[in-house]
Design a protein around this motif. Structure first.
Motif, mmCIF file in Angstrom:
data_model
loop_
_atom_site.group_PDB
_atom_site.id
_atom_site.type_symbol
_atom_site.label_atom_id
_atom_site.label_comp_id
_atom_site.label_asym_id
_atom_site.label_seq_id
_atom_site.Cartn_x
_atom_site.Cartn_y
_atom_site.Cartn_z
ATOM 1 N N LYS A 56 -2.382 -3.945 0.352
ATOM 2 C CA LYS A 56 -0.984 -3.609 0.133
ATOM 3 C C LYS A 56 -0.400 -4.293 -1.096
ATOM 4 C CE LYS A 56 -0.233 -2.820 5.061
ATOM 5 N NZ LYS A 56 0.508 -3.211 6.274
ATOM 6 N N GLY A 107 0.788 -4.539 -4.510
ATOM 7 C CA GLY A 107 1.147 -3.437 -5.389
ATOM 8 C C GLY A 107 2.290 -3.766 -6.307
ATOM 9 N N ILE A 151 1.383 -5.421 -9.860
ATOM 10 C CA ILE A 151 1.518 -4.577 -11.050
ATOM 11 C C ILE A 151 2.621 -5.108 -11.964
ATOM 12 C CG2 ILE A 151 2.138 -2.266 -11.859
ATOM 13 C CD1 ILE A 151 0.821 -1.216 -9.241
ATOM 14 N N ARG A 164 1.289 7.792 -5.246
ATOM 15 C CA ARG A 164 0.303 7.100 -4.412
ATOM 16 C C ARG A 164 -1.062 7.029 -5.076
ATOM 17 N NH1 ARG A 164 1.718 9.909 1.314
ATOM 18 N NH2 ARG A 164 2.469 11.493 -0.134
ATOM 19 N N VAL A 217 -0.518 4.658 -8.547
ATOM 20 C CA VAL A 217 -0.407 3.223 -8.344
ATOM 21 C C VAL A 217 -1.789 2.596 -8.182
ATOM 22 C CG1 VAL A 217 -0.217 3.152 -5.809
ATOM 23 C CG2 VAL A 217 1.034 1.494 -7.192
ATOM 24 N N ARG A 218 -2.755 3.368 -7.675
ATOM 25 C CA ARG A 218 -4.131 2.863 -7.585
ATOM 26 C C ARG A 218 -4.724 2.658 -8.974
ATOM 27 N NH1 ARG A 218 -5.161 7.343 -3.787
ATOM 28 N NH2 ARG A 218 -4.487 6.698 -1.703
ATOM 29 N N LYS A 277 -3.296 -0.508 -10.355
ATOM 30 C CA LYS A 277 -3.917 -1.684 -9.747
ATOM 31 C C LYS A 277 -5.255 -2.010 -10.416
ATOM 32 C CE LYS A 277 -1.990 -1.485 -5.046
ATOM 33 N NZ LYS A 277 -2.319 -1.331 -3.617
ATOM 34 N N GLN A 327 9.834 -0.017 -7.196
ATOM 35 C CA GLN A 327 8.531 0.214 -6.574
ATOM 36 C C GLN A 327 8.555 -0.081 -5.085
ATOM 37 O OE1 GLN A 327 5.911 1.803 -8.385
ATOM 38 N NE2 GLN A 327 7.888 1.977 -9.405
ATOM 39 N N ASP A 379 7.380 2.630 -2.419
ATOM 40 C CA ASP A 379 6.437 2.362 -1.333
ATOM 41 C C ASP A 379 7.032 2.726 0.021
ATOM 42 O OD1 ASP A 379 4.537 1.511 -3.071
ATOM 43 O OD2 ASP A 379 4.449 -0.563 -2.371
ATOM 44 N N ASP A 417 2.679 -10.670 -2.100
ATOM 45 C CA ASP A 417 2.492 -9.799 -3.263
ATOM 46 C C ASP A 417 3.078 -10.433 -4.523
ATOM 47 O OD1 ASP A 417 1.877 -7.555 -4.774
ATOM 48 O OD2 ASP A 417 3.625 -6.420 -4.113
#
Length: 425
Positions: free
Chosen positions: A18, A20, A24, A146, A149-150, A153, A214, A218, A245
């Motif tokens: 999680k 994120g 980022i 979604r 954002v990967r 990362k 963000q 989320d 985070d």
């Protein structure tokens, strides 16, 4: 809506997945412009600048946790909350200046990426800059949040290049430790100016807007989630996640900044190279001193961090404008369902690319971008701290006394930095 305590243990244990908004945001802070600032700090003042990233870490964590909590608790970004609770002149002034500063920063970053690729493979730097800008724009517009954002990362791993670079060269660790914890300070204008530049690079307004937005993204991406002010039973897990985070993300950011300063200090400064204006200059100067591998790592890192930072800069501008003018906004929406939002992303990126083809001095432009960022960061931080203790915005989740102290210390530090910067103008 399941209670927090009923969440299965395996899901509760997956907090690492999680990471994120904080991760980022922290990684985007080390953009090519930031790399240039840290390189200049290390080249000009050696190990005596390492203390700055240690000093700013807890303050950076404090103010970013505040911004994240405002977004997650209220279910709205910073601009929307400012519009709802503060005068219009404050909102439009802040958002307008943020848009200008971010666009200039995008221009500097795409130019630095083009120069970095030219150093590695040769060819036209401006064409590469255009390509990087277009790639970033296309990814933001056509990939849902979604999935996108990967990608962001994974791009944070590019920053590890600067940690690796430090271990390619010989480092006197005992001397580094002494200088980091007990530095030799100076009251010379150039030293103060560099300290202010590092502070301003580390704590920037676009990071506040991005992380708060963000958190909202989320929350909207999870059909079970609601703003915490309406779903207090979700607070325990989410506030813990925000804390982890942000601590990890800001720690990663400052660790990388530490190693950039360290690498340039142990190579450039010790060899008498003290005037570095761009990240590409830093990479070029490293080549004959630290070797080809260090040069390639440093240059590749510029490209990777730029691909991460440009979406954050353009996106934070779009979130701020959308919040100010009540536009539909989300990276999860299609362009046709959020035209103005994506229009700001496109305009910021295209103008940033175009500035590279003008006679504007990118170094001077970046300097004035830093001035604007410094000036607007203080009122934004003040407003954030005031919002974070208002029950009508935060409900029962107003920030704790500890977080108030950290946030206000960060605000006072930035106010002092801006005052010092204005005096050195």
């Amino acid at each position: 809506m399941p209670n927090v305590e009923t969440v299965p243990p395996d899901r509760e244990a997956s907090w690492l997945k999680k990471l994120g908004p904080g991760l980022i945001t922290g990684a985007a802070d080390d953009d090519p412009s930031g790399i240039a600032t840290y390189s200049q700090a290390g080249a000009q003042f050696g190990f005596n600048m390492l203390w700055t990233v240690l000093f700013t870490y807890p303050l950076m964590v404090g103010i970013q946790v505040v911004s994240a909590r405002i977004g997650r608790v209220s279910g709205h970004g910073l601009a929307t909350n400012i519009r709802r609770h503060y005068p219009a002149w404050l909102l439009y002034s802040v958002v307008g200046l943020l848009l200008i500063a971010n666009t200039i920063n995008i221009a500097a970053d795409v130019s630095a990426m083009g120069e970095a690729l030219k150093l590695i493979v040769g060819g036209p730097a401006q064409l590469y800059a255009v390509a990087f800008g277009v790639i970033s724009l296309v990814l933001q517009v056509f990939i849902p949040y979604r999935r996108y954002v990967r990608i962001l990362k994974w791009l944070t791993l590019a920053l590890l290049a600067y940690v690796a670079t430090a271990f390619v060269v010989h480092i006197p660790w005992s001397r580094v430790l002494v200088s980091a914890l007990a530095p030799h300070m100076s009251w010379k204008p150039e030293y103060i100016t560099t300290v202010v530049a590092v502070f301003g690079t580390t704590i920037s307004p676009y990071l506040f807007f991005w992380q708060a937005s963000q958190e909202v993204e989320d929350q909207l991406a999870d059909p079970r989630a609601q703003p915490l002010i309406r779903a207090p039973h979700q607070a325990k897990a989410n506030l813990r996640r925000i804390k982890i985070d942000t601590y990890v993300g800001m720690g990663f950011s400052n660790l990388v900044a530490f190693f950039i300063i360290l690498t340039t200090a142990v190579t450039l400064n010790l060899h008498g190279i003290t005037d570095i204006q761009t990240s590409a200059q830093a990479a070029t100067a490293l080549r004959p001193i630290a070797g080809e591998f260090a040069f390639l790592l440093f240059s590749a890192g510029i490209i990777g961090t730029g691909l991460l930072a440009i979406p954050v800069l353009a996106g934070s501008s779009a979130y701020a404008m959308a919040g100010a003018f009540e536009w539909k906004n989300s990276l999860e929406r299609t362009p046709m369902r959020a035209k103005q939002f994506y229009g700001i992303i496109a305009i910021s990126t295209v103008i940033g690319i175009a500035l590279g083809f003008t006679s504007i001095d990118p170094i001077k432009a970046l300097y004035w971008s830093a001035v604007i960022n410094g000036v607007i960061s203080v009122p934004i931080m003040v407003v954030m701290m005031l919002m974070a203790v208002r029950p009508e915005i935060m409900g029962k989740f107003v920030i704790t006394p500890k977080l108030r102290v950290m946030g206000w210390l960060a605000t006072l530090m930035m106010a002092a930095a801006v005052a010092a910067m204005l005096l050195t103008l």
